[in-house]
Write an enzyme that holds these catalytic residues in place. Structure first.
Site, PDB file in Angstrom:
ATOM      1  N   SER A   1       0.877  -1.174   0.000  1.00  0.00           N
ATOM      2  CA  SER A   1       0.000   0.000   0.000  1.00  0.00           C
ATOM      3  C   SER A   1       0.908   1.215   0.000  1.00  0.00           C
ATOM      4  CB  SER A   1      -0.854   0.025   1.272  1.00  0.00           C
ATOM      5  OG  SER A   1      -1.466   1.285   1.439  1.00  0.00           O
TER       6      SER A   1
ATOM      7  N   TYR B   1      -2.534  -0.548  10.437  1.00  0.00           N
ATOM      8  CA  TYR B   1      -2.375  -0.699   8.982  1.00  0.00           C
ATOM      9  C   TYR B   1      -1.030  -0.116   8.537  1.00  0.00           C
ATOM     10  CZ  TYR B   1      -3.826  -0.834   4.053  1.00  0.00           C
ATOM     11  OH  TYR B   1      -3.931  -1.110   2.708  1.00  0.00           O
TER      12      TYR B   1
HETATM   13  N1  NAD Z   1      -8.382  -0.640  -2.057  1.00  0.00           N
HETATM   14  C1  NAD Z   1      -7.411   0.210  -1.810  1.00  0.00           C
HETATM   15  O1  NAD Z   1      -7.558   1.414  -1.942  1.00  0.00           O
HETATM   16  C2  NAD Z   1      -6.069  -0.292  -1.372  1.00  0.00           C
HETATM   17  C3  NAD Z   1      -5.025   0.605  -1.326  1.00  0.00           C
HETATM   18  C4  NAD Z   1      -3.784   0.161  -0.955  1.00  0.00           C
HETATM   19  C5  NAD Z   1      -3.570  -1.173  -0.656  1.00  0.00           C
HETATM   20  N2  NAD Z   1      -4.596  -2.040  -0.669  1.00  0.00           N
HETATM   21  C6  NAD Z   1      -4.307  -3.448  -0.355  1.00  0.00           C
HETATM   22  O2  NAD Z   1      -4.790  -4.263  -1.374  1.00  0.00           O
HETATM   23  C7  NAD Z   1      -5.087  -5.556  -0.870  1.00  0.00           C
HETATM   24  C8  NAD Z   1      -6.493  -5.920  -1.272  1.00  0.00           C
HETATM   25  O3  NAD Z   1      -7.375  -4.965  -0.709  1.00  0.00           O
HETATM   26  P1  NAD Z   1      -8.802  -4.615  -1.296  1.00  0.00           P
HETATM   27  O4  NAD Z   1      -8.968  -3.166  -1.212  1.00  0.00           O
HETATM   28  O5  NAD Z   1      -8.979  -5.296  -2.590  1.00  0.00           O
HETATM   29  O6  NAD Z   1      -9.697  -5.227  -0.124  1.00  0.00           O
HETATM   30  P2  NAD Z   1     -10.985  -6.146  -0.122  1.00  0.00           P
HETATM   31  O7  NAD Z   1     -11.469  -6.161   1.278  1.00  0.00           O
HETATM   32  O8  NAD Z   1     -11.908  -5.756  -1.209  1.00  0.00           O
HETATM   33  O9  NAD Z   1     -10.360  -7.579  -0.458  1.00  0.00           O
HETATM   34  C9  NAD Z   1      -9.539  -8.256   0.440  1.00  0.00           C
HETATM   35  C10 NAD Z   1      -9.914  -9.724   0.388  1.00  0.00           C
HETATM   36  O10 NAD Z   1      -9.003 -10.422   1.230  1.00  0.00           O
HETATM   37  C11 NAD Z   1      -9.730 -11.457   1.863  1.00  0.00           C
HETATM   38  N3  NAD Z   1      -8.994 -11.901   3.042  1.00  0.00           N
HETATM   39  C12 NAD Z   1      -8.836 -11.253   4.234  1.00  0.00           C
HETATM   40  N4  NAD Z   1      -8.103 -12.004   5.062  1.00  0.00           N
HETATM   41  C13 NAD Z   1      -7.788 -13.139   4.389  1.00  0.00           C
HETATM   42  C14 NAD Z   1      -7.051 -14.288   4.722  1.00  0.00           C
HETATM   43  N5  NAD Z   1      -6.491 -14.442   5.932  1.00  0.00           N
HETATM   44  N6  NAD Z   1      -6.915 -15.263   3.786  1.00  0.00           N
HETATM   45  C15 NAD Z   1      -7.495 -15.142   2.562  1.00  0.00           C
HETATM   46  N7  NAD Z   1      -8.213 -14.062   2.209  1.00  0.00           N
HETATM   47  C16 NAD Z   1      -8.356 -13.089   3.110  1.00  0.00           C
HETATM   48  C17 NAD Z   1     -11.082 -10.847   2.190  1.00  0.00           C
HETATM   49  O11 NAD Z   1     -12.065 -11.841   2.412  1.00  0.00           O
HETATM   50  C18 NAD Z   1     -11.329 -10.007   0.946  1.00  0.00           C
HETATM   51  O12 NAD Z   1     -12.083 -10.716  -0.025  1.00  0.00           O
HETATM   52  C19 NAD Z   1      -4.900  -5.460   0.643  1.00  0.00           C
HETATM   53  O13 NAD Z   1      -3.633  -5.987   0.987  1.00  0.00           O
HETATM   54  C20 NAD Z   1      -4.972  -3.968   0.899  1.00  0.00           C
HETATM   55  O14 NAD Z   1      -4.290  -3.607   2.068  1.00  0.00           O
HETATM   56  C21 NAD Z   1      -5.854  -1.636  -1.035  1.00  0.00           C
END
Ligand code: NAD
Length: 251
Positions: free
Chosen positions: A136, A149
């Protein structure tokens, strides 16, 4: 690896958001994809939509990662690319609950360590392997309002750097995706805008794999902020604190 065509790919946390966008995009590029998520129904839906295999389960715990890597290895006949994408965004500061700090540590950091532990041996043996960690911008900078986080994403970046520094000469490619944006219900509910952000991340990862650079930055302005933080930490912290005060004023 310069492109994913024909590659055996695992994406964790691919039942939603960025992981789902990655799985769909990899499948569209001709990769053989394993979709993982702790939410089995969500994983199955994404997999069915892009003709991928599904291996639901916890991608963070030691037995969960062991099962995922073992089943995916069998399904794919070897893992070429592992995307440690699952993540949790817990809010709060130093007073956040112990359980929230612990979950953040397990899912945002140890999931990557445990996967690397199992993947590195076979990858070194064959002289190739590719690990992409979804970190991130919070791992390069910080996220106001969320200490667990920010801290665990810094740790995830540190681990990815360590892996790249240690194994770069032995055929293992490690990259860290650092999107900006806060994972809020707002993003999830934001329809077209949310899709644009998530799709943008998938595009950036495809470009990043071809390019090979360690940092994959779907939002290029993050590079400028990261450079500013390194060049003058006090100025950067002053700017972040100014933003914090503005957030407090708005209430
Ligand atoms: N969306 C954003 O703006 C953003 C920005 C920076 C980083 N991220 C990172 O991107 C990644 C995905 O985030 P997202 O926004 O798509 O979130 P999201 O919540 O839409 O998806 C995350 C998925 O991970 C799954 N998950 C959680 N714990 C788990 C585990 N122990 N084993 C297997 N699956 C698990 C959840 O069920 C969910 O479906 C994360 O690492 C998040 O920190 C997201």
């Amino acid at each position: 690896m310069k492109n994913v065509t024909g590659a055996g790919v695992v994406v964790t946390g691919a039942g939603s958001g960025i992981g789902a966008a990655l799985a769909r995009r990899f499948a569209a590029e001709g990769a053989r994809v394993v979709v993982n998520d702790i939410n089995a129904a969500a994983a199955a839906e994404v997999a069915a939509g892009c003709d991928a295999a599904v291996v639901p389960g916890d991608a963070a715990s030691e037995p969960g990662v062991a099962r995922l890597v073992s089943v995916a290895t069998e399904v794919l006949g070897g893992i070429d690319l592992y995307c440690a994408n699952a993540g949790v965004a817990q809010g709060g500061g130093q007073d956040a609950a112990e359980a929230d700090w612990e979950t953040s540590w397990q899912v945002n950091v140890m999931a990557h360590v445990r996967a690397a532990r199992l993947l590195t041996g076979p990858w070194l043996e064959r002289g190739s392997g590719h690990l992409i960690c979804t970190v991130s911008a919070a791992g390069l900078l910080t996220m106001l309002g969320s200490a667990p986080y920010s801290v665990t994403k810094h740790a995830a970046l540190a681990f990815a750097e360590w892996m790249a520094a240690t194994y770069g000469h032995r055929g293992i490619v490690v990259q860290a995706v650092c999107p900006q944006g806060v994972r809020t219900p707002l993003l999830g509910a934001s329809g077209a805008v949310g899709e644009l952000i998530l799709g943008g991340s998938a595009d950036a990862v495809i470009d990043g794999i071809a390019d090979g650079r360690f940092l994959i930055l779907p939002h290029p302005e993050v590079a400028r902020m990261y450079a500013g933080r390194a060049a003058d930490p006090d100025r950067w912290l002053h700017g972040m604190n100014k933003l914090q005060r503005r957030v407090e004023e708005i209430g």
